[in-house]
Design a protein around this motif. Structure first.
Motif, PDB file in Angstrom:
ATOM      1  N   ALA A  47       0.825  -1.208   0.000  1.00 40.58           N
ATOM      2  CA  ALA A  47       0.000   0.000   0.000  1.00 40.58           C
ATOM      3  C   ALA A  47       0.860   1.260   0.000  1.00 40.58           C
ATOM      4  N   PHE A  48       1.907   1.280   0.803  1.00 39.46           N
ATOM      5  CA  PHE A  48       2.758   2.464   0.848  1.00 39.46           C
ATOM      6  C   PHE A  48       3.609   2.597  -0.412  1.00 39.46           C
ATOM      7  N   ALA A  51       1.168   4.048  -2.940  1.00 37.00           N
ATOM      8  CA  ALA A  51       0.923   5.456  -2.624  1.00 37.00           C
ATOM      9  C   ALA A  51       2.125   6.321  -3.012  1.00 37.00           C
ATOM     10  N   GLY A  52       3.330   5.841  -2.780  1.00 36.22           N
ATOM     11  CA  GLY A  52       4.533   6.590  -3.163  1.00 36.22           C
ATOM     12  C   GLY A  52       4.656   6.727  -4.666  1.00 36.22           C
ATOM     13  N   ALA A  53       4.348   5.657  -5.399  1.00 35.15           N
ATOM     14  CA  ALA A  53       4.402   5.725  -6.856  1.00 35.15           C
ATOM     15  C   ALA A  53       3.368   6.715  -7.386  1.00 35.15           C
ATOM     16  N   ALA A  54       2.170   6.696  -6.813  1.00 33.64           N
ATOM     17  CA  ALA A  54       1.125   7.624  -7.247  1.00 33.64           C
ATOM     18  C   ALA A  54       1.523   9.070  -6.960  1.00 33.64           C
ATOM     19  N   LEU A  55       2.103   9.321  -5.805  1.00 36.06           N
ATOM     20  CA  LEU A  55       2.562  10.684  -5.496  1.00 36.06           C
ATOM     21  C   LEU A  55       3.694  11.112  -6.430  1.00 36.06           C
ATOM     22  N   GLY A  56       4.554  10.190  -6.799  1.00 31.82           N
ATOM     23  CA  GLY A  56       5.618  10.507  -7.753  1.00 31.82           C
ATOM     24  C   GLY A  56       5.063  10.895  -9.105  1.00 31.82           C
ATOM     25  N   VAL A  57       4.065  10.161  -9.569  1.00 35.32           N
ATOM     26  CA  VAL A  57       3.432  10.490 -10.852  1.00 35.32           C
ATOM     27  C   VAL A  57       2.754  11.852 -10.774  1.00 35.32           C
ATOM     28  N   LEU A  58       2.060  12.115  -9.676  1.00 38.15           N
ATOM     29  CA  LEU A  58       1.412  13.420  -9.515  1.00 38.15           C
ATOM     30  C   LEU A  58       2.433  14.559  -9.472  1.00 38.15           C
ATOM     31  N   ALA A  59       3.580  14.309  -8.874  1.00 40.33           N
ATOM     32  CA  ALA A  59       4.616  15.345  -8.817  1.00 40.33           C
ATOM     33  C   ALA A  59       5.190  15.631 -10.197  1.00 40.33           C
ATOM     34  N   LEU A  60       5.235  14.636 -11.076  1.00 40.57           N
ATOM     35  CA  LEU A  60       5.787  14.827 -12.419  1.00 40.57           C
ATOM     36  C   LEU A  60       4.779  15.403 -13.410  1.00 40.57           C
ATOM     37  N   THR A  61       3.508  15.362 -13.086  1.00 40.79           N
ATOM     38  CA  THR A  61       2.472  15.779 -14.033  1.00 40.79           C
ATOM     39  C   THR A  61       2.656  17.207 -14.551  1.00 40.79           C
ATOM     40  N   PRO A  62       2.915  18.212 -13.711  1.00 38.88           N
ATOM     41  CA  PRO A  62       3.089  19.570 -14.263  1.00 38.88           C
ATOM     42  C   PRO A  62       4.247  19.661 -15.265  1.00 38.88           C
ATOM     43  N   SER A  63       5.346  18.982 -14.990  1.00 38.33           N
ATOM     44  CA  SER A  63       6.479  19.016 -15.922  1.00 38.33           C
ATOM     45  C   SER A  63       6.124  18.372 -17.248  1.00 38.33           C
ATOM     46  N   ILE A  64       5.418  17.262 -17.203  1.00 39.12           N
ATOM     47  CA  ILE A  64       5.032  16.565 -18.433  1.00 39.12           C
ATOM     48  C   ILE A  64       4.085  17.420 -19.259  1.00 39.12           C
ATOM     49  N   VAL A  65       3.107  18.052 -18.601  1.00 38.92           N
ATOM     50  CA  VAL A  65       2.161  18.912 -19.316  1.00 38.92           C
ATOM     51  C   VAL A  65       2.895  20.087 -19.951  1.00 38.92           C
ATOM     52  N   ARG A  66       3.824  20.676 -19.220  1.00 36.10           N
ATOM     53  CA  ARG A  66       4.594  21.807 -19.741  1.00 36.10           C
ATOM     54  C   ARG A  66       5.423  21.389 -20.957  1.00 36.10           C
ATOM     55  N   GLN A  67       6.059  20.232 -20.886  1.00 30.30           N
ATOM     56  CA  GLN A  67       6.872  19.752 -22.007  1.00 30.30           C
ATOM     57  C   GLN A  67       6.011  19.453 -23.224  1.00 30.30           C
ATOM     58  N   ARG A  68       4.837  18.870 -23.017  1.00 31.21           N
ATOM     59  CA  ARG A  68       3.955  18.584 -24.156  1.00 31.21           C
ATOM     60  C   ARG A  68       3.463  19.871 -24.805  1.00 31.21           C
ATOM     61  N   ARG A  69       3.145  20.865 -23.982  1.00 29.68           N
ATOM     62  CA  ARG A  69       2.705  22.154 -24.519  1.00 29.68           C
ATOM     63  C   ARG A  69       3.810  22.797 -25.352  1.00 29.68           C
ATOM     64  N   GLU A  70       5.047  22.742 -24.849  1.00 30.13           N
ATOM     65  CA  GLU A  70       6.186  23.311 -25.578  1.00 30.13           C
ATOM     66  C   GLU A  70       6.441  22.537 -26.870  1.00 30.13           C
ATOM     67  N   ALA A  71       6.311  21.219 -26.834  1.00 34.32           N
ATOM     68  CA  ALA A  71       6.499  20.413 -28.039  1.00 34.32           C
ATOM     69  C   ALA A  71       5.450  20.764 -29.091  1.00 34.32           C
ATOM     70  N   THR A  72       4.216  20.991 -28.655  1.00 30.12           N
ATOM     71  CA  THR A  72       3.161  21.383 -29.597  1.00 30.12           C
ATOM     72  C   THR A  72       3.471  22.733 -30.226  1.00 30.12           C
TER      73      THR A  72
END
Length: 99
Positions: A47-48, A51-72
């Motif tokens: 469980a932990f 939960a840690g993996a999910a928090l890691g993905v959530l922490a990376l989400t803004p960077s991924i969105v920013r990179q995709r926007r820049e790529a577009t």
């Protein structure tokens, strides 16, 4: 290569399954504000980990969105420059045809 990854996956599965079978005892996990969780050690660890993996993905989400926007934006810029280059290359041909 696929055979090697399959063998490695099977070996890891057997190791983790053996780990799970060896750690089925009940444990108490004391949290803040006098909360207490009681359950098998393996389930609490799983469980932990999840939960840690999910928090890691959530922490990376803004960077991924920013990179995709820049790529577009860059793809649009490339398409614009390519169409402008094609128009420049066609212009002398139409001038030569008129003469």
């Amino acid at each position: 290569m696929k055979i090697i990854s399959t063998v490695v996956g099977i070996v890891l599965f057997v190791l983790f399954f053996g780990f799970a079978l060896k750690n089925t005892q009940e444990v108490d996990l004391h949290l803040f504000l006098n909360y207490e969780l009681r359950g098998p050690l393996v389930l609490l660890l799983l469980a932990f980990f999840v939960a840690g993996a999910a928090l890691g993905v959530l922490a990376l989400t803004p960077s991924i969105v920013r990179q995709r926007r820049e790529a577009t934006r860059q793809k649009i810029t490339i398409a614009t420059l390519q169409s402008a280059a094609l128009q420049v290359n066609r212009a002398p041909d139409s001038v030569n045809a008129q003469q």
